[in-house]
Design an enzyme around this catalytic site. Structure first.
Site, mmCIF file in Angstrom:
data_model
loop_
_atom_site.group_PDB
_atom_site.id
_atom_site.type_symbol
_atom_site.label_atom_id
_atom_site.label_comp_id
_atom_site.label_asym_id
_atom_site.label_seq_id
_atom_site.Cartn_x
_atom_site.Cartn_y
_atom_site.Cartn_z
ATOM 1 N N SER A 40 0.716 -1.211 0.145
ATOM 2 C CA SER A 40 -0.196 0.062 -0.001
ATOM 3 C C SER A 40 0.941 1.140 -0.063
ATOM 4 O O SER A 40 1.794 1.418 -0.887
ATOM 5 C CB SER A 40 -0.993 -0.135 1.354
ATOM 6 O OG SER A 40 -2.129 0.940 0.972
ATOM 7 N N HIS A 52 -7.432 -5.657 -1.386
ATOM 8 C CA HIS A 52 -6.410 -5.135 -0.763
ATOM 9 C C HIS A 52 -5.636 -5.665 0.476
ATOM 10 O O HIS A 52 -4.815 -5.433 1.023
ATOM 11 C CB HIS A 52 -6.840 -3.416 -0.276
ATOM 12 C CG HIS A 52 -5.446 -2.597 0.076
ATOM 13 N ND1 HIS A 52 -4.731 -2.344 -1.174
ATOM 14 C CD2 HIS A 52 -5.130 -1.824 0.887
ATOM 15 C CE1 HIS A 52 -3.671 -1.389 -0.682
ATOM 16 N NE2 HIS A 52 -4.034 -1.334 0.470
#
Length: 667
Positions: free
Chosen positions: A528, A641
């Site tokens: 991320s 994610h």
């Protein structure tokens, strides 16, 4: 020397039991918790356990290849309601605590979750996802075949989008359903819909007299353009709603005091956008007056620790003492989380804090004691009782066989000075079978967020790299939580600036102070924001010999329009939106500097990542490959994610194996 215990493997996380959600039973003689594990079908399952605090063994109350969670006891302790997907979709179920089979309470088409009892035990309030024209009186749970047909039919229909917030990484593409609050009359088994606005409602608490419920929502006309979360009360007799806040921030984890005269909650007014520290607020129900208990503090309230095995919810908001003189809560500070107490005049006291991660707690007023869930770098989880005399008593022995068999590296805490004088905290793991006079390859790990915190908790990926023979360094550069408001805000509008030099200073310090690191074999990885920083590092220095970028950001111009948070996160973190100055966003984008990349780069990305969409990885791969750079791209089907933390176990193992393979090949 040879280790008595074996080295950790990528597959070992599938052997772990992960505890969460400790809850005292009425009377304080026992507590319940949730244990999550991966079964022989390679699927997650979660079960409810019960244990008396005076005994060393717990009893398992639910079984099967299902997920059970959110157990809540009736006030008399005779029943427990919980949510379970045993009928294929989460619904509410009831168990008698003296034995017997669980009874299904709800049959809502889209499920029912998050049950809470009224204080008299007559009602249960829960969340249900409903369309505006749904009738709760004729809800019918679909069969597995009907659900599959509905899903297939949707796949053949176009998605009509007319909202800004039309997707999220957690849910995928949104439909027109909203989370509404439903009241279940337990004795008569009938339902009452409490909320109906075109908004998602989040239940917070019910008043001691049972007359008011407390919930959060954004009921403004411009809700689609806002990140506001207001607090409201509803009179259950008249259904009159009263707004407690002024659409000036986000308020959450709210609860009534024992008398019902006050409300405590966390929240903030976005003074530093997404880097704003939480405050602790008190509302007076009668006057509506709001006071701030935490004005003089400079720490983050709540648990902001990052790990990769914390399955299940345990986060607590402020909890009232019985006499209403004080509140209990968790806070994040210098790589650890602890339990704190504060009086209503802001006198702060540490009840428990050590070099570990308190991931949840439960308070019993009768015994004035706590159940603490604690994780350490070398122990995934256990529960403890904290008594009045500050004595900590371990109640569980989770993962005992695993811990007897597998070597885990104890981190060494280090502190170094950044270029501008700021102190930066980090931790170093020595490799498996370590020998002082040998030279070892090295991996720098960079956390996501960026407003989160590495620290003293169990982290399988970090331990795995140490088990594979790497020295592992993980740090909290500026932008991380745990070090005050100025520190967590310091990377905003400066991505690739001070945060980058913090990490380079960490490398310099480590190489200078640890002679067993081979400075010619340095690796770097992160996910991320950590993936963005990995991309930035390899495009701005060639000191690393291998890199793995995970679920990363490479192009802030396209990120603005494709991420589920891009339309506000870009402005939050860089101080401008796309049309304000696209040239400046390009300056922050690692893709601009792709020609500089000489480090072999592995790109890992989930196909269904809506937070940092896979086009971010695609752009970087195609650009580097077209430039004939040493690059490889691994795409994980069906993964969002959260792949590294809660993705399919087989995909999590594949991801870890690819990371180790890449570093083994180049380091």
């Amino acid at each position: 020397m040879s280790e008595e215990k074996r080295a950790l493997t990528a597959e070992d996380f599938t052997r772990l039991e992960v505890y969460s959600d400790p809850r005292f039973t009425p009377g304080g003689e026992a507590y319940t918790y949730i244990s999550t594990a991966i079964n022989d079908k390679n699927e997650y399952e979660s079960h409810l356990f019960h244990q008396k605090v005076s005994e060393s063994k717990s009893s398992q109350w639910t079984f099967g290849n299902v997920k059970n969670s959110s157990p809540r006891f009736s006030p008399d302790g005779k029943k427990v309601v919980f949510q379970s997907n045993r009928s294929s979709i989460p619904q509410l179920w009831m168990l008698n605590t003296n034995g017997g089979e669980a009874k299904q309470l709800t049959f809502f088409k889209n499920g029912a979750v998050s049950p809470v009892w009224s204080k008299d035990g007559n009602y249960i309030i829960f969340h249900a996802s409903l369309n505006q024209d749904d009738n709760i009186e004729n809800q019918k749970e679909l069969s597995k075949e009907e659900r599959q047909k509905e899903k297939k039919d949707k796949e053949n229909e176009p998605l009509v989008v007319n909202r800004l917030k039309y997707k999220s990484d957690a849910k995928g593409f949104h439909d027109h359903k909203r989370s509404q609050l439903i009241l279940l009359d337990v004795e008569n088994e009938n339902f009452t819909q409490l909320t109906s606005a075109d908004a998602d409602h989040s239940f917070q608490d019910i008043s001691p007299d049972g007359n008011l419920i407390l919930f959060s929502a954004n009921l403004n006309e411009d809700a689609d353009y806002e990140l506001i979360s207001d607090l409201f009360t509803m009179d259950l007799k008249t259904k009159k709603i009263n707004k407690l806040t002024c659409s000036d921030g986000a308020y959450h984890h709210a609860g009534f005091s024992p008398s019902g005269k006050k409300i405590a909650c966390f929240g903030h007014g976005f003074t530093h956008k997404g880097a704003t520290l939480n405050e602790l607020y008190i509302f007076d129900i009668k006057t509506g007056e709001r006071s701030t208990i935490s004005e003089q503090w400079d720490m983050q309230l709540g648990d902001l620790m990052i790990g990769d095995t914390r399955l299940g919810e345990s986060e607590n908001g402020p909890v009232w003492s019985e006499d209403e003189d004080s509140l209990f809560f968790l806070a994040t500070d210098h790589g650890a989380t602890g339990l704190y107490q504060v009086s209503l005049n802001s006198e702060l006291k540490v009840l428990y804090k050590d070099d570990n991660h308190v991931f949840g707690f439960s308070y019993d007023a009768g015994t004035n004691s706590f159940i603490l869930g604690i994780s350490t770098p070398t122990n995934p989880c256990n529960f403890y009782q904290l008594k009045q005399d500050d004595k900590l008593i371990r109640l569980t022995n989770a993962n005992a066989d695993f811990l007897e068999e597998v070597h885990l590296s104890e981190p060494e805490t280090l502190t170094f000075t950044a270029k501008d004088g700021w102190e930066i905290q980090g931790w170093l793991l020595r490799p498996y079978d370590f020998e002082e006079d040998k030279k070892y390859p090295f991996v720098l790990e960079i956390h996501g967020g960026p407003h989160a915190m590495y620290g003293q908790t169990f982290f399988h990926e970090l331990q795995l790299l140490a088990a594979k023979g790497y020295v592992v360094l993980y740090t909290n550069p500026r932008g991380s939580h745990g070090y005050g408001q100025e520190f967590v805000d310091a990377c905003r509008t400066d991505y690739g600036g001070g945060d980058y030099t913090d990490l380079m200073s960490a490398i310099d310090y480590t190489l200078e102070n640890y002679s067993f690191i081979d400075e010619t074999r340095l690796g770097v990885t992160g996910g991320s924001y950590g993936g963005f920083m990995t991309n930035w590092i390899v495009s701005h220095t060639n000191r690393f010999k291998a890199a793995v970028t995970q679920r990363s950001i490479s192009n802030w111009i396209s990120f603005y329009g494709v991420s589920d948070i891009g339309f506000f996160f870009t402005e939050w973190e860089h101080g401008l939106n796309l049309l304000d100055d696209p040239a400046k966003l390009w300056e922050f984008s690692p893709l601009k500097y792709a020609e500089n990349v000489e480090t072999p780069l592995l790109i890992l990305h989930g196909e269904l990542d809506f937070r940092c969409p896979i086009e971010q990885g695609e752009q970087l791969f195609i650009t580097l490959k077209h430039l004939r750079k040493d690059v490889e791209f691994v795409r994980f089907p069906g993964a969002n994610h959260e792949l590294s933390r809660s993705g399919k176990p087989e995909m999590r193992i594949e991801r870890l194996n690819h990371i180790c393979r890449w570093f083994d090949e180049y380091l």
